[in-house]
Scaffold this motif. Structure first.
Motif, PDB file in Angstrom:
ATOM      1  N   THR A   2      42.461  30.043  43.696  1.00 42.72           N
ATOM      2  CA  THR A   2      42.675  29.385  45.001  1.00 42.72           C
ATOM      3  C   THR A   2      41.232  29.044  45.600  1.00 42.72           C
ATOM      4  O   THR A   2      40.114  29.645  44.968  1.00 42.72           O
ATOM      5  N   ASN A   3      41.060  28.027  46.350  1.00 42.12           N
ATOM      6  CA  ASN A   3      39.738  27.704  46.823  1.00 42.12           C
ATOM      7  C   ASN A   3      38.993  28.917  47.698  1.00 42.12           C
ATOM      8  O   ASN A   3      37.771  29.218  47.465  1.00 42.12           O
ATOM      9  N   ALA A   4      39.807  29.727  48.328  1.00 42.85           N
ATOM     10  CA  ALA A   4      39.355  31.026  48.995  1.00 42.85           C
ATOM     11  C   ALA A   4      38.550  32.090  47.905  1.00 42.85           C
ATOM     12  O   ALA A   4      37.446  32.419  48.023  1.00 42.85           O
ATOM     13  N   ILE A   5      39.238  32.187  46.830  1.00 41.14           N
ATOM     14  CA  ILE A   5      38.841  33.019  45.732  1.00 41.14           C
ATOM     15  C   ILE A   5      37.455  32.229  45.069  1.00 41.14           C
ATOM     16  O   ILE A   5      36.538  32.979  44.717  1.00 41.14           O
ATOM     17  N   ALA A   6      37.701  31.037  44.957  1.00 38.51           N
ATOM     18  CA  ALA A   6      36.344  30.479  44.310  1.00 38.51           C
ATOM     19  C   ALA A   6      35.330  30.403  45.317  1.00 38.51           C
ATOM     20  O   ALA A   6      34.101  30.833  44.759  1.00 38.51           O
ATOM     21  N   GLN A   7      35.383  30.337  46.195  1.00 39.06           N
ATOM     22  CA  GLN A   7      34.246  30.526  47.400  1.00 39.06           C
ATOM     23  C   GLN A   7      33.823  32.036  47.509  1.00 39.06           C
ATOM     24  O   GLN A   7      32.519  32.176  47.550  1.00 39.06           O
ATOM     25  N   PHE A   8      34.679  32.697  47.291  1.00 40.58           N
ATOM     26  CA  PHE A   8      34.311  34.379  47.266  1.00 40.58           C
ATOM     27  C   PHE A   8      33.674  34.626  46.177  1.00 40.58           C
ATOM     28  O   PHE A   8      32.785  35.307  46.245  1.00 40.58           O
ATOM     29  N   ASP A  43      45.699  37.082  50.673  1.00 37.65           N
ATOM     30  CA  ASP A  43      44.768  36.381  49.255  1.00 37.65           C
ATOM     31  C   ASP A  43      44.843  37.472  48.172  1.00 37.65           C
ATOM     32  O   ASP A  43      44.322  38.672  48.256  1.00 37.65           O
ATOM     33  N   MET A  44      45.097  36.881  47.156  1.00 38.96           N
ATOM     34  CA  MET A  44      44.817  37.780  45.868  1.00 38.96           C
ATOM     35  C   MET A  44      43.679  37.642  45.324  1.00 38.96           C
ATOM     36  O   MET A  44      42.920  36.734  45.293  1.00 38.96           O
ATOM     37  N   LEU A  45      43.204  38.931  44.912  1.00 42.82           N
ATOM     38  CA  LEU A  45      41.805  39.215  44.259  1.00 42.82           C
ATOM     39  C   LEU A  45      41.961  38.978  42.825  1.00 42.82           C
ATOM     40  O   LEU A  45      42.820  38.942  42.444  1.00 42.82           O
ATOM     41  N   LYS A  64      36.711  51.229  40.330  1.00 40.44           N
ATOM     42  CA  LYS A  64      36.441  52.065  41.575  1.00 40.44           C
ATOM     43  C   LYS A  64      36.242  51.388  42.901  1.00 40.44           C
ATOM     44  O   LYS A  64      36.348  52.156  43.842  1.00 40.44           O
ATOM     45  N   ALA A  65      35.652  50.281  42.834  1.00 37.26           N
ATOM     46  CA  ALA A  65      35.616  49.463  44.132  1.00 37.26           C
ATOM     47  C   ALA A  65      36.792  49.435  44.739  1.00 37.26           C
ATOM     48  O   ALA A  65      37.089  49.374  45.875  1.00 37.26           O
ATOM     49  N   TYR A  66      37.717  48.723  43.631  1.00 37.05           N
ATOM     50  CA  TYR A  66      39.193  48.453  44.191  1.00 37.05           C
ATOM     51  C   TYR A  66      39.807  49.769  44.837  1.00 37.05           C
ATOM     52  O   TYR A  66      40.583  49.643  45.809  1.00 37.05           O
ATOM     53  N   TYR A  83      45.874  42.701  42.849  1.00 34.85           N
ATOM     54  CA  TYR A  83      45.268  43.351  43.969  1.00 34.85           C
ATOM     55  C   TYR A  83      45.340  42.234  45.031  1.00 34.85           C
ATOM     56  O   TYR A  83      44.883  40.931  44.828  1.00 34.85           O
ATOM     57  N   TYR A  84      45.567  42.335  46.417  1.00 35.93           N
ATOM     58  CA  TYR A  84      45.320  41.307  47.540  1.00 35.93           C
ATOM     59  C   TYR A  84      44.931  42.162  48.719  1.00 35.93           C
ATOM     60  O   TYR A  84      44.909  43.516  48.899  1.00 35.93           O
ATOM     61  N   ILE A  85      44.273  41.117  49.915  1.00 36.49           N
ATOM     62  CA  ILE A  85      43.759  41.518  51.050  1.00 36.49           C
ATOM     63  C   ILE A  85      44.996  42.041  51.878  1.00 36.49           C
ATOM     64  O   ILE A  85      46.099  41.370  52.016  1.00 36.49           O
ATOM     65  N   ASN A  86      45.128  43.320  52.216  1.00 37.21           N
ATOM     66  CA  ASN A  86      45.905  44.025  53.059  1.00 37.21           C
ATOM     67  C   ASN A  86      45.764  43.919  54.566  1.00 37.21           C
ATOM     68  O   ASN A  86      46.774  43.480  55.411  1.00 37.21           O
ATOM     69  N   LYS A  87      44.605  43.883  55.030  1.00 41.15           N
ATOM     70  CA  LYS A  87      44.443  43.937  56.499  1.00 41.15           C
ATOM     71  C   LYS A  87      42.904  43.267  56.769  1.00 41.15           C
ATOM     72  O   LYS A  87      42.022  43.258  55.697  1.00 41.15           O
TER      73      LYS A  87
END
Length: 99
Positions: A2-8, A43-45, A64-66, A83-87
């Motif tokens: 996604t565009n959000a992941i690419a920007q991230f 959003d999926m990581l 470890k970060a996740y 993994y995805y953003i939960n909050k």
């Protein structure tokens, strides 16, 4: 992707010379992306393997970060899906040094 992941992914920087451990640098970058509305709820990581390859760091560091973010309930996982953003209402702890 996604565009959000690419920007991230463009915002990701892990320094070998920082006093902050790499897993915390990654976790802080994800939290900052949420705060700056680059990433939003659900959003999926990238997978652990994708991120470790992209950043040229160990799988264990990404895992470890996740795990750290999952413990704080900022991200969640779906077995077999990722993994995805939960909050998105993340609060940073204020650190004050008195001299």
């Amino acid at each position: 992707m996604t565009n959000a992941i690419a920007q991230f992914l463009k915002t990701l920087e892990i320094s070998d010379f920082s006093a902050t451990p790499k897993y915390l640098q990654l976790a802080n970058t994800i939290v900052d992306a949420v705060k700056n509305e680059i990433l939003s709820k659900d959003d999926m990581l990238p997978s652990i393997n994708e991120l470790s390859t992209y950043l040229d760091i160990s799988r264990d560091t990404v895992e470890k970060a996740y795990r750290y973010l999952k413990h704080q309930e900022i991200i969640a996982s779906n077995p077999g899906k990722g993994y995805y953003i939960n909050k998105i209402d993340v609060q940073s702890k204020l650190k004050i040094a008195l001299f």
